[in-house]
Design a protein around this motif. Structure first.
Motif, mmCIF file in Angstrom:
data_model
loop_
_atom_site.group_PDB
_atom_site.id
_atom_site.type_symbol
_atom_site.label_atom_id
_atom_site.label_comp_id
_atom_site.label_asym_id
_atom_site.label_seq_id
_atom_site.Cartn_x
_atom_site.Cartn_y
_atom_site.Cartn_z
ATOM 1 N N LEU A 1 34.494 49.697 40.387
ATOM 2 C CA LEU A 1 33.777 48.707 41.189
ATOM 3 C C LEU A 1 32.884 49.352 42.235
ATOM 4 N N ASN A 2 33.229 50.594 42.602
ATOM 5 C CA ASN A 2 32.408 51.340 43.557
ATOM 6 C C ASN A 2 31.458 52.309 42.866
ATOM 7 N N ASP A 3 31.342 52.145 41.528
ATOM 8 C CA ASP A 3 30.391 52.907 40.715
ATOM 9 C C ASP A 3 30.628 54.421 40.797
ATOM 10 N N SER A 4 31.890 54.834 40.798
ATOM 11 C CA SER A 4 32.226 56.260 40.890
ATOM 12 C C SER A 4 31.819 56.996 39.614
ATOM 13 N N TYR A 5 31.350 58.207 39.797
ATOM 14 C CA TYR A 5 30.952 59.059 38.672
ATOM 15 C C TYR A 5 32.159 59.473 37.826
#
Length: 344
Positions: free
Chosen positions: A25-29
């Motif tokens: 949801l936090n667009d982590s790599y």
């Protein structure tokens, strides 16, 4: 009005970890595009919204750290707490110390209660019951919500956070090797903490040392228990029925009881039997025969755990920078072993 869906519910529905949902949801790599898409679509369909109150509580610094200790009567844990308190005071942080008494329920309740905005982060040692149950959601939920945790001594691979430990296998290996170098041929192992991973690791180090030097571990010389019950009787039976010239005890209480048994039989320490203990606590220093023992440097462990956590709280280290720090140990030679003057 429908109840707001949570990260935990999304994780359960999609059979992934809470940490994975949070990162997606936090667009982590760290999360694949395919997994991100699946999680985001599910969250959108179910009208997921971040809990802004919880976020605001997270972002408000209390300058307070929660300390979780499983047993306050342990000399080792008292030393760890001393190290934590020293660093926290120097950095302007307060501490709230909680004792779990090795209870999973108390540990879970404490962490869930304090993580409501009372503290900024945790320094914790996992309770014995939690390790046996293998239930770590209360730790992982807090981490997923953005509260950093540093574990010390007892850790587990399923909790992804910073850890400060000793190398229990290597330390036990060296202690056993020390006994072999002092001409001990029949080395016994005694443990009352076999229910803990640290106990199992130390037993592994003992067996590894024997095997390395061509000695087959003798099950008749190995006592592995989860508590002190019947320990004295087990040691008496071993001493009375088998040749023993060296004893490695992987907890402090076992060493003290072993000394009592040997003294009652007029067995000379270290002339007839050498003993090495673990922890370097009060029992080791003030035993009838001061014990050679492994020093775990509890104060140092506490200091490093506090430094690591505070650096994250002060944004000196990225939240996702997860490391395990291994603190060195040393063997303190006293009167229970022959003097070899060999560096540990």
């Amino acid at each position: 009005m429908n109840k707001r869906i949570t990260i935990k519910q999304i994780a359960k529905a999609l059979n992934v970890s809470i940490s994975t949902v949070s990162k997606a949801l936090n667009d982590s790599y760290e999360i694949s595009d395919e997994t991100k898409k699946k999680i985001k679509e599910y969250a959108k369909f179910h009208h997921y919204k971040p809990n802004t109150l919880a976020l605001s509580l997270q972002n408000k610094k209390t300058k307070t750290i929660g300390i979780i200790i499983p047993n306050i009567l342990s000399h080792f844990f008292a030393k760890v707490l001393s190290g934590i308190e020293k660093v926290a005071a120097e950095q302007g942080y307060n501490i709230i110390t909680c004792i779990t008494n090795e209870s999973y329920d108390k540990e879970k309740h404490t962490i869930e209660t304090l993580s409501n905005g009372t503290i900024d982060g945790f320094i914790a040692c996992i309770s014995e019951e939690t390790l046996k149950l293998g239930k770590f959601d209360h730790f992982n939920n807090v981490i997923a919500e953005g509260t950093p945790i540093v574990l010390y001594d007892r850790v587990h691979k399923d909790i992804v956070c910073d850890k400060v430990v000793i190398d229990n296998v290597k330390t036990a290996y060296k202690a056993t090797r020390f006994l072999m170098r002092s001409k001990c041929d029949n080395i016994a192992l005694i443990s009352t903490i076999d229910g803990l991973n640290v106990g199992k690791f130390r037993a592994k180090g003992y067996e590894k040392a024997l095997t390395k030097y061509g000695i087959e571990p003798n099950k008749d010389l190995i006592i592995r228990l989860e508590n002190n019950e019947h320990l004295k009787e087990r040691i008496e039976h071993m001493i009375d029925n088998h040749k023993v010239d060296g004893i490695f005890t992987i907890d402090e209480t076992s060493a003290a009881i072993a000394v009592q048994v040997l003294n009652a039989r007029n067995i000379k320490i270290p002339k007839d039997v050498s003993i090495i203990g673990f922890t370097n606590g009060i029992l080791s220093k003030h035993s009838v025969i001061p014990l050679t023992t492994v020093n775990q440097f509890g104060v140092k462990i506490g200091e490093q755990a506090a430094i690591r956590l505070i650096n994250k709280l002060e944004n000196k280290i990225d939240f996702d920078d997860i490391r395990t720090e291994i603190i060195r140990t040393e063997l303190i030679e006293r009167d229970s072993t022959k003097k070899l003057y060999i560096k540990f």
